[in-house]
Motif scaffolding. Sequence first.
Motif, mmCIF file in Angstrom:
data_model
loop_
_atom_site.group_PDB
_atom_site.id
_atom_site.type_symbol
_atom_site.label_atom_id
_atom_site.label_comp_id
_atom_site.label_asym_id
_atom_site.label_seq_id
_atom_site.Cartn_x
_atom_site.Cartn_y
_atom_site.Cartn_z
ATOM 1 N N SER A 172 42.483 37.772 37.372
ATOM 2 C CA SER A 172 43.849 38.257 37.227
ATOM 3 C C SER A 172 44.568 37.433 36.169
ATOM 4 O O SER A 172 44.190 36.291 35.879
ATOM 5 N N VAL A 173 45.628 38.005 35.615
ATOM 6 C CA VAL A 173 46.396 37.291 34.610
ATOM 7 C C VAL A 173 47.063 36.056 35.215
ATOM 8 O O VAL A 173 47.265 35.037 34.549
ATOM 9 N N HIS A 174 47.361 36.116 36.508
ATOM 10 C CA HIS A 174 47.999 34.977 37.162
ATOM 11 C C HIS A 174 47.006 33.832 37.367
ATOM 12 O O HIS A 174 47.380 32.656 37.269
ATOM 13 N N ALA A 175 45.756 34.170 37.632
ATOM 14 C CA ALA A 175 44.727 33.130 37.736
ATOM 15 C C ALA A 175 44.511 32.462 36.384
ATOM 16 O O ALA A 175 44.341 31.240 36.285
ATOM 17 N N VAL A 204 51.787 46.027 34.049
ATOM 18 C CA VAL A 204 51.372 46.446 35.389
ATOM 19 C C VAL A 204 50.179 47.392 35.364
ATOM 20 O O VAL A 204 49.429 47.492 36.342
ATOM 21 N N GLN A 205 49.969 48.079 34.249
ATOM 22 C CA GLN A 205 48.871 49.043 34.189
ATOM 23 C C GLN A 205 47.527 48.380 33.901
ATOM 24 O O GLN A 205 46.495 49.053 33.850
ATOM 25 N N VAL A 206 47.533 47.058 33.685
ATOM 26 C CA VAL A 206 46.296 46.330 33.411
ATOM 27 C C VAL A 206 45.950 45.486 34.627
ATOM 28 O O VAL A 206 46.776 44.715 35.109
ATOM 29 N N GLY A 207 44.723 45.621 35.126
ATOM 30 C CA GLY A 207 44.288 44.840 36.274
ATOM 31 C C GLY A 207 43.704 43.516 35.841
ATOM 32 O O GLY A 207 44.303 42.768 35.076
ATOM 33 N N GLN A 246 42.906 42.579 26.373
ATOM 34 C CA GLN A 246 43.675 42.902 27.576
ATOM 35 C C GLN A 246 44.791 41.893 27.819
ATOM 36 O O GLN A 246 45.743 42.184 28.547
ATOM 37 N N VAL A 247 44.645 40.712 27.211
ATOM 38 C CA VAL A 247 45.653 39.667 27.334
ATOM 39 C C VAL A 247 45.724 38.913 26.012
ATOM 40 O O VAL A 247 44.694 38.698 25.360
ATOM 41 N N HIS A 301 48.814 42.175 28.728
ATOM 42 C CA HIS A 301 49.473 40.987 29.253
ATOM 43 C C HIS A 301 49.787 40.022 28.108
ATOM 44 O O HIS A 301 49.020 39.915 27.141
ATOM 45 N N TYR A 302 50.899 39.300 28.248
ATOM 46 C CA TYR A 302 51.222 38.259 27.270
ATOM 47 C C TYR A 302 51.514 36.954 27.987
ATOM 48 O O TYR A 302 52.265 36.922 28.963
#
Length: 253
Positions: A144-147, A166-169, A194-195, A215-216
């Motif tokens: 995940s982007v948060h990880a 939000v549309q990217v997992g 993706q990020v 994601h940014y």
Amino acid sequence: MIHRDQLVAACDHQMRTTQFQDFTINGLQVAGGDHVKRIMTGVTACQALLDEAVAWQANMVLVHHGYFWKNEPVAITGMKQKRIKTLLDHNISLLAYHLPLDAHVEMGNNAELARRLGWKVEGCIDGELGEGLLWSGRLAQAQSVHALAAQIAHTLQREPLVVEAVQVGEVERIAWCTGGAQDMITNAYEAGAQVFVSGEISERTTHLAREMGIHYIAAGHHATERYGVQAMGEWLSDEYDVEHRFVDIDNPA
């Protein structure tokens, strides 16, 4: 100990300064003494770094952000006068590498950031690897982007700002450029990332990320550019008879 001009020539050759159209002078910006025994490295040639160099009796300061930027006032007054006077009064040379140090394939800011975070480098979106500034690759594993942001925070010791699409997992394909490269987000997205990770964020960056679906992560201009000068200083210490010390002048930006 090494002669200043020999050391500068070696650095210019290693950094391939003639291949870059930059916003500043790459290489020797202020000449000090003829010989170099102690080199202090830091991100920016601010007064605090220069004061540390004087206290350590450094012969040279090596930075990523030096002086004489395009379109800045040419008069040597105020803050600029104090900084340059400090160097001249203590016979300290100033050596600076901007874009060449971002791009260097082995000890550049992008290369060092990827190495420390375990990203697999696959190429460069805006040119040949080692010449372009926008790098691409893959994470060691999808997450995940948060990880990813938590890993960045732990490694850089700075909490990043995350704009989540939000549309990217989970993400695996990543692009990055250290410093103030937030406007490269469109290029990163078009290349399939993706990020995208850079240092700074602008108001428009949030909307671009959300609406494109990428994601940014703004991980800090200073924080993402601490490592290139360290690697360069360590290289000089290994290759030549000089002492090296890196000083991190805290900067929340």
